[in-house]
Design a protein around this motif. Structure first.
Motif, PDB file in Angstrom:
ATOM      1  N   GLU A  88       0.833  -1.212   0.000  1.00 47.43           N
ATOM      2  CA  GLU A  88       0.000   0.000   0.000  1.00 47.43           C
ATOM      3  C   GLU A  88       0.865   1.259   0.000  1.00 47.43           C
ATOM      4  O   GLU A  88       0.599   2.209  -0.732  1.00 47.43           O
ATOM      5  CB  GLU A  88      -0.929  -0.008   1.215  1.00 47.43           C
ATOM      6  CG  GLU A  88      -1.803   1.225   1.333  1.00 47.43           C
ATOM      7  CD  GLU A  88      -2.867   1.333   0.252  1.00 47.43           C
ATOM      8  OE1 GLU A  88      -3.505   2.398   0.164  1.00 47.43           O
ATOM      9  OE2 GLU A  88      -3.074   0.380  -0.513  1.00 47.43           O
ATOM     10  N   LEU A  89       1.913   1.267   0.808  1.00 45.56           N
ATOM     11  CA  LEU A  89       2.815   2.424   0.835  1.00 45.56           C
ATOM     12  C   LEU A  89       3.448   2.632  -0.532  1.00 45.56           C
ATOM     13  O   LEU A  89       3.518   3.765  -1.028  1.00 45.56           O
ATOM     14  CB  LEU A  89       3.893   2.245   1.905  1.00 45.56           C
ATOM     15  CG  LEU A  89       4.921   3.367   1.994  1.00 45.56           C
ATOM     16  CD1 LEU A  89       4.246   4.693   2.328  1.00 45.56           C
ATOM     17  CD2 LEU A  89       5.987   3.018   3.017  1.00 45.56           C
ATOM     18  N   THR A 117       6.160  -1.521  -5.631  1.00 42.90           N
ATOM     19  CA  THR A 117       5.252  -2.670  -5.672  1.00 42.90           C
ATOM     20  C   THR A 117       5.261  -3.459  -4.367  1.00 42.90           C
ATOM     21  O   THR A 117       4.640  -4.523  -4.283  1.00 42.90           O
ATOM     22  CB  THR A 117       5.601  -3.607  -6.854  1.00 42.90           C
ATOM     23  OG1 THR A 117       6.964  -4.023  -6.736  1.00 42.90           O
ATOM     24  CG2 THR A 117       5.361  -2.929  -8.183  1.00 42.90           C
ATOM     25  N   GLY A 118       5.943  -2.935  -3.361  1.00 41.75           N
ATOM     26  CA  GLY A 118       5.921  -3.558  -2.041  1.00 41.75           C
ATOM     27  C   GLY A 118       6.864  -4.722  -1.855  1.00 41.75           C
ATOM     28  O   GLY A 118       6.770  -5.451  -0.875  1.00 41.75           O
ATOM     29  N   ARG A 119       7.793  -4.917  -2.792  1.00 45.47           N
ATOM     30  CA  ARG A 119       8.721  -6.036  -2.689  1.00 45.47           C
ATOM     31  C   ARG A 119       9.976  -5.697  -1.890  1.00 45.47           C
ATOM     32  O   ARG A 119      10.778  -6.582  -1.618  1.00 45.47           O
ATOM     33  CB  ARG A 119       9.103  -6.553  -4.074  1.00 45.47           C
ATOM     34  CG  ARG A 119       7.912  -7.187  -4.789  1.00 45.47           C
ATOM     35  CD  ARG A 119       8.254  -7.621  -6.190  1.00 45.47           C
ATOM     36  NE  ARG A 119       8.407  -6.418  -7.016  1.00 45.47           N
ATOM     37  CZ  ARG A 119       9.358  -6.249  -7.922  1.00 45.47           C
ATOM     38  NH1 ARG A 119      10.247  -7.179  -8.148  1.00 45.47           N
ATOM     39  NH2 ARG A 119       9.414  -5.137  -8.632  1.00 45.47           N
ATOM     40  N   ASN A 120      10.171  -4.433  -1.537  1.00 49.40           N
ATOM     41  CA  ASN A 120      11.224  -4.051  -0.594  1.00 49.40           C
ATOM     42  C   ASN A 120      10.760  -2.833   0.181  1.00 49.40           C
ATOM     43  O   ASN A 120       9.809  -2.154  -0.201  1.00 49.40           O
ATOM     44  CB  ASN A 120      12.597  -3.854  -1.270  1.00 49.40           C
ATOM     45  CG  ASN A 120      12.752  -2.537  -2.000  1.00 49.40           C
ATOM     46  OD1 ASN A 120      12.216  -1.507  -1.619  1.00 49.40           O
ATOM     47  ND2 ASN A 120      13.508  -2.546  -3.076  1.00 49.40           N
ATOM     48  N   VAL A 177      -1.419  12.320   5.355  1.00 49.43           N
ATOM     49  CA  VAL A 177      -2.530  12.640   4.459  1.00 49.43           C
ATOM     50  C   VAL A 177      -3.228  11.340   4.039  1.00 49.43           C
ATOM     51  O   VAL A 177      -4.443  11.274   3.931  1.00 49.43           O
ATOM     52  CB  VAL A 177      -2.036  13.413   3.221  1.00 49.43           C
ATOM     53  CG1 VAL A 177      -3.136  13.545   2.180  1.00 49.43           C
ATOM     54  CG2 VAL A 177      -1.504  14.780   3.635  1.00 49.43           C
ATOM     55  N   TYR A 178      -2.462  10.295   3.842  1.00 50.04           N
ATOM     56  CA  TYR A 178      -3.000   9.033   3.363  1.00 50.04           C
ATOM     57  C   TYR A 178      -3.361   8.083   4.500  1.00 50.04           C
ATOM     58  O   TYR A 178      -4.116   7.147   4.308  1.00 50.04           O
ATOM     59  CB  TYR A 178      -1.976   8.342   2.462  1.00 50.04           C
ATOM     60  CG  TYR A 178      -1.621   9.195   1.269  1.00 50.04           C
ATOM     61  CD1 TYR A 178      -2.462   9.245   0.163  1.00 50.04           C
ATOM     62  CD2 TYR A 178      -0.468   9.954   1.251  1.00 50.04           C
ATOM     63  CE1 TYR A 178      -2.157  10.028  -0.932  1.00 50.04           C
ATOM     64  CE2 TYR A 178      -0.146  10.741   0.153  1.00 50.04           C
ATOM     65  CZ  TYR A 178      -0.997  10.776  -0.923  1.00 50.04           C
ATOM     66  OH  TYR A 178      -0.709  11.544  -2.000  1.00 50.04           O
ATOM     67  N   ASP A 179      -2.801   8.318   5.671  1.00 49.83           N
ATOM     68  CA  ASP A 179      -2.989   7.403   6.788  1.00 49.83           C
ATOM     69  C   ASP A 179      -4.174   7.794   7.668  1.00 49.83           C
ATOM     70  O   ASP A 179      -4.392   7.207   8.704  1.00 49.83           O
ATOM     71  CB  ASP A 179      -1.698   7.348   7.612  1.00 49.83           C
ATOM     72  CG  ASP A 179      -1.568   6.058   8.394  1.00 49.83           C
ATOM     73  OD1 ASP A 179      -2.176   5.056   7.997  1.00 49.83           O
ATOM     74  OD2 ASP A 179      -0.845   6.061   9.405  1.00 49.83           O
TER      75      ASP A 179
END
Length: 65
Positions: free
Chosen positions: A5-6, A40-43, A61-63
């Motif tokens: 998500e980040l 893509t969240g792989r690292n 803002v997103y959290d």
């Protein structure tokens, strides 16, 4: 918030800045593939994340804070 998500949020932010993964990679000294893996969240590379923060990304803002 998980890494995937980040990374998705950071990618969307980078695109709003009209920057490419190659731009980020050149600025931080990593390969474009490493930036892609972050988005893509792989690292969970903190140096890459700092690039987004230095360019104005605000996680709160997103959290929902």
């Amino acid at each position: 918030m998980d890494n995937k998500e980040l990374g998705r949020l950071c990618k969307a932010y980078r695109e709003r800045l009209c920057k490419t993964q190659a731009d980020v990679a050149a600025d931080v000294g990593y390969s474009k593939e490493t930036v892609s893996a972050f988005e893509t969240g792989r690292n969970n590379n903190a140096i890459i994340f700092c690039w987004y923060v230095r360019h104005g990304f605000k996680l709160e803002v997103y959290d929902g804070k």
